[in-house]
Design a protein around this motif. Structure first.
Motif, PDB file in Angstrom:
ATOM      1  N   LYS A   1     -34.365  -8.171   9.284  1.00  0.00           N
ATOM      2  CA  LYS A   1     -35.733  -8.529  10.025  1.00  0.00           C
ATOM      3  C   LYS A   1     -36.714  -7.473   9.638  1.00  0.00           C
ATOM      4  O   LYS A   1     -38.004  -7.461   9.488  1.00  0.00           O
TER       5      LYS A   1
ATOM      6  N   ASN B   1     -37.991  -7.898   6.233  1.00  0.00           N
ATOM      7  CA  ASN B   1     -38.922  -9.296   6.326  1.00  0.00           C
ATOM      8  C   ASN B   1     -39.123  -9.884   7.600  1.00  0.00           C
ATOM      9  O   ASN B   1     -37.973 -10.467   8.109  1.00  0.00           O
ATOM     10  N   PRO B   2     -40.107  -9.748   8.232  1.00  0.00           N
ATOM     11  CA  PRO B   2     -40.152 -10.236   9.578  1.00  0.00           C
ATOM     12  C   PRO B   2     -40.063 -11.732   9.830  1.00  0.00           C
ATOM     13  O   PRO B   2     -40.004 -12.078  11.110  1.00  0.00           O
ATOM     14  N   ASP B   3     -40.403 -12.328   8.864  1.00  0.00           N
ATOM     15  CA  ASP B   3     -40.106 -13.911   9.076  1.00  0.00           C
ATOM     16  C   ASP B   3     -38.839 -14.259   8.994  1.00  0.00           C
ATOM     17  O   ASP B   3     -38.530 -15.629   9.007  1.00  0.00           O
ATOM     18  N   VAL B   4     -37.669 -13.659   8.821  1.00  0.00           N
ATOM     19  CA  VAL B   4     -36.323 -13.992   8.645  1.00  0.00           C
ATOM     20  C   VAL B   4     -35.702 -14.592   9.834  1.00  0.00           C
ATOM     21  O   VAL B   4     -36.059 -14.301  11.022  1.00  0.00           O
ATOM     22  N   GLU B   5     -34.992 -15.705   9.608  1.00  0.00           N
ATOM     23  CA  GLU B   5     -34.268 -16.472  10.712  1.00  0.00           C
ATOM     24  C   GLU B   5     -32.787 -16.238  10.289  1.00  0.00           C
ATOM     25  O   GLU B   5     -32.384 -16.212   9.200  1.00  0.00           O
TER      26      GLU B   5
ATOM     27  N   THR C   1     -36.404 -18.567   1.088  1.00  0.00           N
ATOM     28  CA  THR C   1     -36.614 -19.586   2.311  1.00  0.00           C
ATOM     29  C   THR C   1     -36.799 -19.052   3.794  1.00  0.00           C
ATOM     30  O   THR C   1     -37.020 -19.545   4.753  1.00  0.00           O
ATOM     31  N   ASN C   2     -36.391 -17.512   3.621  1.00  0.00           N
ATOM     32  CA  ASN C   2     -36.354 -16.782   5.021  1.00  0.00           C
ATOM     33  C   ASN C   2     -35.352 -17.163   6.001  1.00  0.00           C
ATOM     34  O   ASN C   2     -35.460 -17.082   7.101  1.00  0.00           O
ATOM     35  N   LYS C   3     -34.258 -17.930   5.550  1.00  0.00           N
ATOM     36  CA  LYS C   3     -33.172 -18.471   6.281  1.00  0.00           C
ATOM     37  C   LYS C   3     -31.945 -17.920   5.752  1.00  0.00           C
ATOM     38  O   LYS C   3     -31.575 -17.885   4.644  1.00  0.00           O
TER      39      LYS C   3
ATOM     40  N   GLY D   1     -34.703 -12.270  18.886  1.00  0.00           N
ATOM     41  CA  GLY D   1     -35.048 -12.580  17.683  1.00  0.00           C
ATOM     42  C   GLY D   1     -34.070 -13.703  17.173  1.00  0.00           C
ATOM     43  O   GLY D   1     -34.119 -14.820  16.542  1.00  0.00           O
TER      44      GLY D   1
END
Lengths: 359, 310
Positions: free
Chosen positions: A177, A180-184, A151-153, A352
């Motif tokens: 990050k 996985n550059p999309d990670v939150e 889920t990139n979370k 970020g």
């Protein structure tokens, strides 16, 4: 109020000088431990107690140990420490950040007793500080988390907004990050070290909000159980928590305090103890990475272990520039590594991470 | 209204779960205090319930038996308290505090060897597929049985206290034990029953923590919930429905603030973290703001020792 405190101080000092008049030298060295949670928390306090057991094992009847569990941070901590010092403890380990000022206060009243405060930064002639570079382990966790999240979370259960916790959040985020550059990163502050139900609720709140990797900086295993129920992954904190493997717990940070406690007790026995500041990490084994389970793909596991070894060998520093602060200003230039001083006082998120650090 | 990624239905369902241990403990303590006994040992009874329930559930594989054992185990501890304060006339405050310390200690002892074990899963009730209904399904028809039991207990407590002879006797004993004794009611019998009921409820609340919410055994896992329950009884001015309101407010705001943080809503975390305490106290103070009536509602014999010879 002031008068009472003063009188109590005078009384304590008088008692202290009485009980220590000539008492040193022969009998066993008495080592005290003040714990913030119960020994059975399965995490932080459990590992400190393993250190106590290792001291007993190493010195046999040359030492005598005492400990007190679940001592609240604050005024009550001073009472617990004073009591230990009055009982004749020669060396007292105070094992939580919130014991910092109490330790300094009590140490001033008992100049002959040696104090060791974990994770703090205030020292005195009879107060040492010691801590582990948990952020090194967080880098490895962040790497695995970034690779594993779908889920990139990533959720992070944080205790108190102190530099040690903030370093862990930043380190985990930076390394997630990186892969996985999309990670939150979703951070929840629970303002407690130990409250299993609240930790479980925090884990559930994160999972309800779409998180599929849970990191914790609290002391109980409750978030592991919540992760197991929801089918997401987690990391053991402070202790291996291996009973939750192979999932949800896919790896862990283990605090290994035993060698340090043995060395410091030895120093008191030898009469060579002096106030020092110790901050060890993967290289000395104070921070260990628990086994990475088969739930993690072999290539990710190999990368994580390579990262661990590079940090351990001193080839890689988890905070290597370019790194910007949350507001976009430059913190570390390309190739620059963070100084220990910067890390010790870290009070900001890196670029970020969304949200504010509470005061 | 937009709450980011928070699902309001899941939120309400989870706030009911989070509030149940406090609600159970508080409703039990309300009965004990209505009979005139101040039992500060709620925390100790909860944790003993948590560990007994956990051990029995793991040994038998039955969560139901676990809950029964939790109620019984905590009631045994409560009985100890009853004997000490009713027959040996010990100080209720000191004995209650002692009970908490004793409970925390003995539970840690009993729980050795049960750390890190997973208890058998407690099934949720599903009313003939009604849980599939939108919105009301997850909230009303897919909860753990104990959540329903806690609500039934509140209603029953209210009814019994208000409209039955039993409730009248209980209140009479709590208001004036001498008068009740003179009328021929058994002060000790009533109080023992009330204390045991309080213990059993606290034990159920504790087991709900160790078997459903967390679910595992950890030393000291009640982490102060017993004290919150005690405070809620006072702020609710000894009224069952206000106890429900207080417990749900406290549990609800706790869960809500965690969810707001998880969803990344930009409200200062400090405010969120203190909000459960603040809001619960504020609301209960406002609804009981008529000072005279609130004071009247405290059982007149609360905390006073009774000796039949005078």
């Amino acid at each position: 109020m002031k008068k009472r405190t003063l009188l109590a101080g005078v009384a304590a000092t008088a008692l202290a000088s009485m009980s220590f008049a000539g008492s040193h030298g022969d009998g066993p060295v008495k080592v005290g431990f003040v714990y913030v949670g119960p020994i059975g928390d399965g995490g932080w306090t459990y590992e400190h107690h393993q250190g106590l057991l290792a001291v007993e094992e190493a010195f046999g009847d040359k030492v005598e140990t005492v400990y007190q569990e679940s001592v609240p941070e604050g005024a009550d901590a001073e009472r617990a420490m004073t009591q230990m010092a009055l009982q004749g403890a020669d060396l007292i380990f105070t094992t939580s950040f919130g014991y910092m000022d109490p330790t300094i206060n009590v140490a001033a009243k008992f100049p002959d007793v040696k104090f060791e405060h974990a994770t703090g930064y205030k020292r005195a002639d009879n107060v040492s500080t010691y801590s582990a570079r948990f952020y090194e382990g967080r880098a490895v966790q962040g790497h695995i988390a970034g690779k594993m999240t779908k889920t990139n979370k990533i959720g992070y259960i944080a205790s108190f907004p102190i530099p040690e916790v903030i370093r862990g959040i930043n380190s985990a985020y930076l390394h997630a990050k990186k892969v996985n550059p999309d990670v939150e990163m979703n951070v929840v502050w629970v303002f407690t070290w130990f409250d299993p139900a609240k930790e479980a609720d925090a884990a559930k709140a994160l999972i309800d909000n779409g998180v599929d990797v849970v990191l914790q900086h609290t002391d109980s295993t409750a978030p592991q159980a919540a992760a197991a129920e929801a089918g997401v992954i987690s990391f053991g904190q402070a202790s291996d928590m291996a009973e939750f493997g192979p999932t949800p717990r896919v790896s862990s940070i283990i605090d290994n305090w035993a060698p340090y406690y043995i060395a410091r007790t030895q120093a008191v026995l030898d009469g060579t103890w002096e106030s020092v500041d110790t901050w060890d990490g993967i290289s000395t084994g104070m921070v260990e990475i628990g086994e990475i389970t088969e739930a993690v793909p072999a290539d990710v596991k190999a990368e994580a272990e390579a990262l661990r070894d590079a940090i351990g060998a001193g080839e890689y520093h988890p905070f290597t520039g370019p790194i910007n602060k949350q507001d976009g200003s430059v913190w570390l230039a390309d190739g620059e590594t963070a100084s220990d001083g910067d890390l010790a006082g870290m009070g900001f998120y890196v670029e970020g991470i969304v949200g504010d650090i509470p005061n | 209204m937009e709450f980011g990624s928070i699902n309001p239905v899941l939120l309400v369902a989870s706030l009911m779960v989070a509030s149940t241990p406090i609600l159970l403990a508080a409703i039990g303590e309300l009965i004990a205090e209505k009979s005139g006994v101040l039992n500060l040992g709620v925390e100790g009874m909860m944790i003993v319930g948590a560990v007994t329930g956990f051990i029995v559930a793991v040994q038998t594989g039955s969560p139901f038996l676990g809950f029964v054992a939790a109620a019984a185990g905590a009631a045994v501890l409560a009985f100890l308290f009853a004997v000490l304060v009713l027959f040996f006339l010990s100080n209720q405050v000191a004995t209650g505090l002692g009970l908490t310390l004793f409970g925390l200690g003995i539970s840690a002892l009993m729980g050795q060897g049960y750390v890190g074990i997973r208890p058998p899963a407690s099934p949720r009730w599903d009313f003939f597929g009604l849980s599939e209904l939108p919105v009301v399904g997850p909230i009303l028809f897919n909860q753990h049985p104990l959540v329903y039991l806690s609500l039934i207990l509140v209603a029953a407590t209210w009814y019994v206290l208000r409209s039955t002879r039993m409730g009248l006797v209980l209140r009479a004993v709590g208001e004036s034990h001498d008068a009740a004794h003179a009328l021929g009611y058994s002060v000790h019998g009533t109080r023992i029953a009330a204390i045991l009921f309080g213990g059993a409820c606290a034990g159920l609340g504790g087991a709900f923590l160790s078997l459903v919410i967390v679910p595992q055994w950890t030393d000291g896992m009640t982490a102060g919930r017993g004290w919150i329950a005690l405070a809620i009884v006072v702020f609710a001015s000894w009224r069952p429905w206000r106890v429900l309101l207080g417990a749900y407010l406290f549990g609800g705001v706790t869960v809500l603030q965690l969810n707001l943080q998880a969803a990344g809503i930009a409200i200062p975390v400090e405010l969120l973290s203190m909000s459960p305490y603040l809001i619960t106290i504020l609301v209960l103070v406002i609804i009981s703001s008529d000072r005279n009536r609130a004071a009247l509602n405290a059982p007149a014999s609360l905390g006073r020792a009774f000796h039949a010879s005078h």
